[in-house]
Design a protein around this motif. Structure first.
Motif, PDB file in Angstrom:
ATOM      1  N   VAL A 132       0.837  -1.204   0.000  1.00 53.22           N
ATOM      2  CA  VAL A 132       0.000   0.000   0.000  1.00 53.22           C
ATOM      3  C   VAL A 132       0.871   1.253   0.000  1.00 53.22           C
ATOM      4  N   LYS A 133       0.745   2.021  -1.044  1.00 51.07           N
ATOM      5  CA  LYS A 133       1.351   3.357  -1.160  1.00 51.07           C
ATOM      6  C   LYS A 133       2.843   3.380  -0.840  1.00 51.07           C
ATOM      7  N   LYS A 134       3.596   2.489  -1.453  1.00 53.69           N
ATOM      8  CA  LYS A 134       5.048   2.528  -1.340  1.00 53.69           C
ATOM      9  C   LYS A 134       5.621   3.365  -2.484  1.00 53.69           C
ATOM     10  N   PRO A 135       6.869   3.818  -2.378  1.00 54.02           N
ATOM     11  CA  PRO A 135       7.444   4.672  -3.426  1.00 54.02           C
ATOM     12  C   PRO A 135       7.495   3.984  -4.789  1.00 54.02           C
ATOM     13  N   LEU A 136       7.289   4.762  -5.818  1.00 57.81           N
ATOM     14  CA  LEU A 136       7.356   4.269  -7.181  1.00 57.81           C
ATOM     15  C   LEU A 136       8.781   3.835  -7.513  1.00 57.81           C
ATOM     16  N   TRP A 137       8.903   2.723  -8.222  1.00 56.61           N
ATOM     17  CA  TRP A 137      10.204   2.194  -8.625  1.00 56.61           C
ATOM     18  C   TRP A 137      10.983   3.211  -9.459  1.00 56.61           C
ATOM     19  N   THR A 138      12.267   3.332  -9.156  1.00 50.96           N
ATOM     20  CA  THR A 138      13.173   4.190  -9.917  1.00 50.96           C
ATOM     21  C   THR A 138      14.318   3.344 -10.449  1.00 50.96           C
ATOM     22  N   PRO A 139      14.548   3.329 -11.757  1.00 45.38           N
ATOM     23  CA  PRO A 139      15.654   2.528 -12.312  1.00 45.38           C
ATOM     24  C   PRO A 139      16.986   2.902 -11.682  1.00 45.38           C
ATOM     25  N   LYS A 140      17.844   1.909 -11.531  1.00 41.57           N
ATOM     26  CA  LYS A 140      19.168   2.157 -10.937  1.00 41.57           C
ATOM     27  C   LYS A 140      19.959   3.133 -11.792  1.00 41.57           C
ATOM     28  N   GLY A 141      20.666   4.033 -11.122  1.00 41.20           N
ATOM     29  CA  GLY A 141      21.478   5.005 -11.830  1.00 41.20           C
ATOM     30  C   GLY A 141      20.737   6.264 -12.216  1.00 41.20           C
ATOM     31  N   GLU A 142      19.416   6.327 -11.898  1.00 40.44           N
ATOM     32  CA  GLU A 142      18.640   7.503 -12.294  1.00 40.44           C
ATOM     33  C   GLU A 142      18.318   8.408 -11.116  1.00 40.44           C
ATOM     34  N   GLU A 143      18.758   8.027  -9.914  1.00 39.04           N
ATOM     35  CA  GLU A 143      18.522   8.893  -8.779  1.00 39.04           C
ATOM     36  C   GLU A 143      19.207  10.246  -8.997  1.00 39.04           C
ATOM     37  N   GLY A 144      18.458  11.284  -8.772  1.00 40.38           N
ATOM     38  CA  GLY A 144      19.011  12.625  -8.920  1.00 40.38           C
ATOM     39  C   GLY A 144      19.059  13.113 -10.346  1.00 40.38           C
ATOM     40  N   THR A 145      18.667  12.288 -11.306  1.00 42.20           N
ATOM     41  CA  THR A 145      18.634  12.703 -12.707  1.00 42.20           C
ATOM     42  C   THR A 145      17.197  12.672 -13.190  1.00 42.20           C
ATOM     43  N   LYS A 146      17.027  12.968 -14.451  1.00 46.22           N
ATOM     44  CA  LYS A 146      15.692  12.896 -15.022  1.00 46.22           C
ATOM     45  C   LYS A 146      15.238  11.448 -15.035  1.00 46.22           C
ATOM     46  N   LYS A 147      14.153  11.144 -14.333  1.00 48.19           N
ATOM     47  CA  LYS A 147      13.747   9.765 -14.132  1.00 48.19           C
ATOM     48  C   LYS A 147      12.916   9.254 -15.309  1.00 48.19           C
ATOM     49  N   GLN A 148      12.994   7.960 -15.504  1.00 50.95           N
ATOM     50  CA  GLN A 148      12.293   7.322 -16.610  1.00 50.95           C
ATOM     51  C   GLN A 148      10.790   7.396 -16.424  1.00 50.95           C
ATOM     52  N   ARG A 149      10.106   7.707 -17.518  1.00 51.18           N
ATOM     53  CA  ARG A 149       8.646   7.680 -17.500  1.00 51.18           C
ATOM     54  C   ARG A 149       8.172   6.258 -17.799  1.00 51.18           C
ATOM     55  N   LEU A 150       7.056   5.886 -17.198  1.00 45.89           N
ATOM     56  CA  LEU A 150       6.528   4.540 -17.372  1.00 45.89           C
ATOM     57  C   LEU A 150       5.232   4.585 -18.179  1.00 45.89           C
ATOM     58  N   PRO A 151       5.059   3.631 -19.098  1.00 44.62           N
ATOM     59  CA  PRO A 151       3.837   3.599 -19.909  1.00 44.62           C
ATOM     60  C   PRO A 151       2.614   3.334 -19.045  1.00 44.62           C
ATOM     61  N   VAL A 152       1.464   3.781 -19.512  1.00 43.16           N
ATOM     62  CA  VAL A 152       0.226   3.751 -18.725  1.00 43.16           C
ATOM     63  C   VAL A 152      -0.793   2.829 -19.377  1.00 43.16           C
ATOM     64  N   VAL A 153      -1.451   2.011 -18.566  1.00 40.20           N
ATOM     65  CA  VAL A 153      -2.564   1.178 -19.019  1.00 40.20           C
ATOM     66  C   VAL A 153      -3.780   1.540 -18.178  1.00 40.20           C
ATOM     67  N   ILE A 154      -4.870   1.909 -18.830  1.00 42.02           N
ATOM     68  CA  ILE A 154      -6.118   2.230 -18.125  1.00 42.02           C
ATOM     69  C   ILE A 154      -7.057   1.034 -18.251  1.00 42.02           C
ATOM     70  N   PHE A 155      -7.544   0.525 -17.109  1.00 40.31           N
ATOM     71  CA  PHE A 155      -8.381  -0.670 -17.120  1.00 40.31           C
ATOM     72  C   PHE A 155      -9.834  -0.317 -16.797  1.00 40.31           C
ATOM     73  N   SER A 156     -10.740  -0.799 -17.654  1.00 41.26           N
ATOM     74  CA  SER A 156     -12.172  -0.582 -17.486  1.00 41.26           C
ATOM     75  C   SER A 156     -12.848  -1.902 -17.126  1.00 41.26           C
TER      76      SER A 156
END
Length: 442
Positions: A132-156
């Protein structure tokens, strides 16, 4: 009784978000979702219903957002309520009402008694396989830099379902690096749904036609619900854009408690250039219809589409000319559905564009029924088997095949070509033994 662990390499967490309503967007007396004053839904120059330019835009519905995290899922007494597959007694009431129509005072009383017994016996034993509500995953080596965006899936979700009914599928997708937004529709098609009014009070939306046999509801009413669903999905995308831009602060969220989304989680992390629409049954129809009107959606996964509420204008839009996966179960296949699918496929073929061919993948999972694409057979295998809600294929196996087919399609048709792991799903050769595949590129 529990949902299986996710298929992917990442741990999964979730949080809930609902945009606060303003005074002019407050709930209606009917108890159904509120709609603003006459205003047109218009995205990228296209109406969701070209035949009705005065359609009202539905308010943004509540949403549960699943996402990858580095934090392992551990049992905690503080998270029992939030992780429970049935987060409130009213949802159990809605499910029981599906079996026993609340058409009289006595039937409603009986439903309340049965729902109380089942809710008391199961709420502690049905955890969702996510923290429940843990921090979003950040790829290794991206801390402090521009972080990777993750693709989005909307479920109906489908008819008589809600935002938790497909948690196993949502968790599987999130465990492969996707941000999955499970919407709770407020059109009256849910078993039960909730929202908060402009004063912050929780309001419950019962199934709109729950006291009548399914076949007695005019299809024109279902078409109206479908149009509202399309509007709700478009508003969800608007909300996601605002979350990504950081323009929604914590007090914009009407959800309270431990599962309330930290709005900072998704700032500059949502890849809104790569949005997929995913749905089951009525949600499959919603995925098809929404993909046809909103150019922000780049891929469509439609499971066991309930084609009948779709109108001619929906077919003519050809699901937005985006790649489409039609993933079917073996038993959900009567004449009206076959005719709708044929009409859709014919339209796709006629809209062929040699410069950008339309990709339509047709798959059927052998030995499965309509309910095998949701969580019920996973949680209640014995009851599901007795009630005929599941097929010959073992429920967890069916779920795995279903999830892998969706993940493979997303990897090939949503993500940019240079994108590699972690989104690539592990292939299982034996899946082919249970799939009838006919891929058409028109």
């Amino acid at each position: 009784m529990s949902l299986p662990k996710p298929l992917g390499p990442y741990h999964v967490s979730f949080a809930d978000f609902e945009l606060r309503r303003s005074e002019e967007n407050k709930g209606s007396r009917s108890g159904r979702a509120a709609e603003p004053e006459q205003q047109q839904i218009k995205r990228n120059g296209v109406h969701p219903n070209a035949a009705n330019a005065d359609i009202k835009a539905a308010a943004a519905p509540p949403m549960r957002i699943f996402y990858p995290t580095e934090t392992k899922t551990r049992w905690s007494p503080w998270d029992v309520k939030e992780r429970c597959w049935i987060p409130h007694y009213n949802y159990m009431w809605g499910y029981v009402a599906r079996a026993f129509a609340p058409s009289s005072v006595f039937s409603r009383l009986g439903i309340s008694v049965i729902a109380s017994i089942f809710y008391s016996a199961t709420w502690f034993r049905l955890p969702i396989q996510a923290s429940v509500k843990k921090p979003l995953w950040t790829p290794k080596g991206e801390e402090g830099t521009k972080k990777q965006r993750l693709p989005v899936v909307i479920f109906s979700h489908g008819m008589w379902a809600c935002h938790t009914t497909y948690s196993a599928t949502c968790v599987d997708l999130a465990s492969h690096g996707y941000i999955v937004v499970a919407v709770e529709h407020l059109d009256g098609s849910s078993s039960m749904a909730h929202y908060h009014d402009h004063e912050g009070k929780c309001k419950w939306v019962h199934h709109a036609f729950g006291d009548k046999p399914v076949g007695d509801t005019p299809m024109a009413e279902r078409a109206k619900q479908l149009r509202q669903r399309v509007g709700e999905i478009q508003r969800v995308i608007d909300v996601l854009k605002s979350l990504d831009q950081g323009s929604l602060m914590q007090n914009f969220n009407s959800v309270m408690g431990r599962a309330s989304l930290d709005t900072k989680f998704f700032q500059q992390r949502l890849d809104l250039n790569h949005i997929a629409m995913h749905g089951h049954s009525f949600g499959g129809a919603t995925a098809i219809a929404t993909s046809g009107v909103d150019k922000r959606i780049k891929c469509c996964l439609a499971e066991d589409v309930w084609w009948e509420p779709l109108e001619e204008v929906d077919y003519s839009r050809l699901a937005g000319k985006v790649p489409v996966l039609l993933l079917n179960t073996e038993s959900f296949n009567w004449a009206a559905l076959r005719n709708g699918r044929k009409k859709f496929m014919k339209g796709r073929a006629q809209a062929h564009n040699e410069a950008s061919p339309l990709i339509t993948a047709l798959m059927t999972i052998k030995g499965t029924t309509h309910m095998d694409q949701c969580d019920f057979p996973l949680l209640f295998p014995n009851i599901a088997k007795i009630a005929g809600m599941t097929g010959a294929l073992q429920a967890t196996h069916s779920k795995d095949i279903n999830s892998r087919a969706c993940l493979d399609f997303l990897y090939k048709n949503l993500l940019p070509p240079e994108t590699g792991a972690p989104y690539l799903v592990d292939s299982v050769k034996e899946d082919g033994e249970h799939l009838l595949i006919g891929e058409v590129t028109d």
